[in-house]
Design a protein around this motif. Structure first.
Motif, short mmCIF file in Angstrom:
data_model
loop_
_atom_site.label_atom_id
_atom_site.label_comp_id
_atom_site.label_asym_id
_atom_site.label_seq_id
_atom_site.Cartn_x
_atom_site.Cartn_y
_atom_site.Cartn_z
N PHE A 192 0.85 -1.19 0.00
CA PHE A 192 0.00 0.00 0.00
C PHE A 192 0.88 1.24 0.00
CE2 PHE A 192 0.74 -0.85 4.49
CZ PHE A 192 0.90 0.40 5.06
N ASP A 193 0.35 2.31 -0.52
CA ASP A 193 1.06 3.60 -0.56
C ASP A 193 0.49 4.59 0.43
OD1 ASP A 193 2.69 2.70 -2.68
OD2 ASP A 193 1.16 3.29 -4.15
N ARG A 194 -0.81 4.43 0.74
CA ARG A 194 -1.49 5.35 1.65
C ARG A 194 -2.41 4.57 2.58
NH1 ARG A 194 -3.76 9.70 -2.65
NH2 ARG A 194 -4.07 7.78 -3.85
N PHE A 195 -2.73 5.18 3.71
CA PHE A 195 -3.63 4.50 4.64
C PHE A 195 -4.56 5.49 5.32
CE2 PHE A 195 0.11 5.53 7.23
CZ PHE A 195 -0.42 5.96 8.44
N LEU A 196 -5.69 4.95 5.76
CA LEU A 196 -6.67 5.70 6.55
C LEU A 196 -6.68 5.17 7.97
CD1 LEU A 196 -9.69 5.94 4.08
CD2 LEU A 196 -8.34 7.86 4.95
N SER A 197 -6.84 6.07 8.92
CA SER A 197 -6.95 5.70 10.33
C SER A 197 -8.36 6.01 10.81
CB SER A 197 -5.92 6.51 11.15
OG SER A 197 -5.87 6.08 12.48
N SER A 198 -8.77 5.36 11.89
CA SER A 198 -10.18 5.41 12.30
C SER A 198 -10.59 6.65 13.08
CB SER A 198 -10.54 4.17 13.11
OG SER A 198 -10.58 3.03 12.28
N HIS A 199 -9.66 7.52 13.41
CA HIS A 199 -10.03 8.72 14.17
C HIS A 199 -9.51 10.01 13.53
CE1 HIS A 199 -11.85 6.45 17.41
NE2 HIS A 199 -10.80 5.65 17.39
N PHE A 200 -9.14 9.90 12.24
CA PHE A 200 -8.59 11.06 11.55
C PHE A 200 -9.11 11.11 10.12
CE2 PHE A 200 -5.65 9.99 14.89
CZ PHE A 200 -5.34 11.22 15.46
N ASP A 201 -9.35 12.32 9.64
CA ASP A 201 -9.83 12.53 8.28
C ASP A 201 -8.64 12.95 7.42
OD1 ASP A 201 -11.35 12.98 6.06
OD2 ASP A 201 -12.25 14.84 6.76
N PHE A 202 -7.75 11.99 7.19
CA PHE A 202 -6.50 12.30 6.52
C PHE A 202 -6.02 11.04 5.80
CE2 PHE A 202 -2.04 13.41 6.00
CZ PHE A 202 -2.04 14.78 5.87
N LEU A 203 -5.55 11.19 4.57
CA LEU A 203 -5.00 10.08 3.81
C LEU A 203 -3.48 10.13 3.99
CD1 LEU A 203 -6.11 7.80 2.02
CD2 LEU A 203 -5.79 9.32 0.05
N TYR A 204 -2.97 9.25 4.86
CA TYR A 204 -1.55 9.31 5.24
C TYR A 204 -0.66 8.60 4.23
CZ TYR A 204 -3.26 10.64 9.86
OH TYR A 204 -3.89 11.29 10.90
N PRO A 205 0.51 9.15 3.94
CA PRO A 205 1.49 8.42 3.12
C PRO A 205 2.14 7.32 3.97
CG PRO A 205 2.45 10.47 3.91
CD PRO A 205 1.00 10.47 4.37
N LYS A 206 2.45 6.22 3.33
CA LYS A 206 3.06 5.11 4.05
C LYS A 206 4.36 5.53 4.75
CE LYS A 206 4.29 0.22 3.39
NZ LYS A 206 4.37 -0.88 2.39
N GLU A 207 5.10 6.45 4.14
CA GLU A 207 6.39 6.85 4.69
C GLU A 207 6.30 7.46 6.08
OE1 GLU A 207 5.28 7.60 1.64
OE2 GLU A 207 6.50 6.12 0.57
N ILE A 208 5.10 7.97 6.46
CA ILE A 208 4.96 8.57 7.79
C ILE A 208 5.13 7.53 8.88
CG2 ILE A 208 2.46 8.31 8.17
CD1 ILE A 208 4.52 11.51 8.78
N MET A 209 5.05 6.25 8.52
CA MET A 209 5.27 5.18 9.50
C MET A 209 6.65 5.28 10.13
SD MET A 209 3.34 2.06 7.48
CE MET A 209 4.47 0.85 8.15
N HIS A 210 7.63 5.83 9.41
CA HIS A 210 8.96 6.02 10.01
C HIS A 210 8.86 6.91 11.24
CE1 HIS A 210 11.43 4.01 7.03
NE2 HIS A 210 10.87 4.69 6.04
N ARG A 211 8.01 7.93 11.16
CA ARG A 211 7.83 8.84 12.29
C ARG A 211 7.11 8.13 13.44
NH1 ARG A 211 10.53 12.92 13.10
NH2 ARG A 211 8.93 14.49 13.50
N PHE A 212 6.16 7.29 13.09
CA PHE A 212 5.46 6.53 14.13
C PHE A 212 6.44 5.60 14.85
CE2 PHE A 212 1.06 6.58 11.80
CZ PHE A 212 1.11 7.97 11.76
N GLU A 213 7.31 4.94 14.08
CA GLU A 213 8.29 4.02 14.66
C GLU A 213 9.28 4.76 15.57
OE1 GLU A 213 9.23 0.18 12.00
OE2 GLU A 213 9.82 2.07 11.08
N ALA A 214 9.57 6.00 15.25
CA ALA A 214 10.52 6.76 16.06
C ALA A 214 10.04 6.91 17.50
CB ALA A 214 10.77 8.14 15.44
#
Length: 267
Positions: A192-214
């Motif tokens: 996947f390239d983008r994802f949706l989360s259940s409490h946000f109205d935003f189409l996130y890029p997969k690369e933001i997962m690096h920030r989550f992992e940090a």
């Protein structure tokens, strides 16, 4: 407050209840899937009928009330067996939620008690909606049986609460961080390239997962805020904040984990 929606991509409707809870409707040429029913405050069934004439297959990401509270409006739902096993815990929490949220939980309670309307679903199950295939992906961490839905043609993941700028591993049923690290490693392998989360109205890029992992590296190394989940005051944790406002997504990024004294050994 009333329901609203936003078409995030062709055939992908992100529906909001006005309380930062979202359900996602996937519409193919032949079938539709509704991913979660939020807290059940509004007439979601009628709203969905305005968006598509197709009767949706209802799949719950997990068993928390703000994801399956509206299940009672529908004839049938799917969730994983570990989440079905947590329905009694969800039912036990409703009186507390009724008090803290000042909301009558009578209708919502039916979503937990009508067990005959719920069937287990397995990791890897694939639905062909017509022009869109949807695969169930097990993503344990937030809860043991959390799932996402992978739409390969759209290169989109509906992540539920398994990917979120403010990841929550707070609850008594949440799994240890090490288990979630394995889930994150699995997520990187998914197409996947983008994802949706259940409490946000935003189409996130997969690369933001690096920030989550940090956020993982903050735990035990940086000062954390003591945190209590407002709707369930007995659920306490530690909130580690990576950044109060990430420049790419404009949102706080952090992680909430259990206090060391609240960790339970996994059996």
């Amino acid at each position: 407050m009333g329901l609203t929606h936003k078409m995030m991509m062709e055939g992908v409707f992100h529906i909001c209840d006005g309380r930062d809870n979202y359900a996602t409707l996937l519409v193919g040429s032949e079938k539709a899937i509704l991913f979660d029913t939020m807290a059940g405050y509004e007439d979601l069934k009628s709203y969905v009928e305005q968006l598509t004439p197709l009767k949706p297959i209802l799949i719950n990401s997990h068993s928390h009330f703000d994801h399956m509270g509206g299940n009672h409006q529908f004839d049938h739902a799917y969730m994983t067996q570990p989440e079905i096993d947590l329905l009694d815990l969800g039912l036990e929490r409703l009186p507390v939620l009724e008090e803290t949220l000042h909301t009558d939980m009578t209708d919502i309670s039916r979503s937990f008690t009508q067990r005959e309307k719920i069937s287990p679903i397995e990791d890897g199950t694939v639905f062909d909606l017509g022009g869109m295939t949807v695969e169930v992906v097990l993503l344990p961490g937030h809860t043991p049986g959390c799932i996402g839905l992978l739409c390969r043609e759209l290169r989109l993941l509906l992540a539920g609460d398994s990917l979120s700028p403010q990841l929550c591993l707070l609850f008594r049923e949440s799994l240890p961080l090490e288990t979630y690290r394995e889930t994150m490693a699995k997520l990187w392998t998914l197409p996947f390239d983008r994802f949706l989360s259940s409490h946000f109205d935003f189409l996130y890029p997969k690369e933001i997962m690096h920030r989550f992992e940090a956020c993982f590296d903050l735990i035990g190394k940086k000062r954390a805020m003591k945190y209590t989940f407002p709707p369930l005051p007995d659920e306490h944790g530690l909130f580690y904040i990576l950044t109060p406002r990430d420049p790419e997504i404009g949102q706080l990024i952090g992680i909430v984990v259990k206090r060391p004294e609240d960790e339970q050994p996994q059996t």
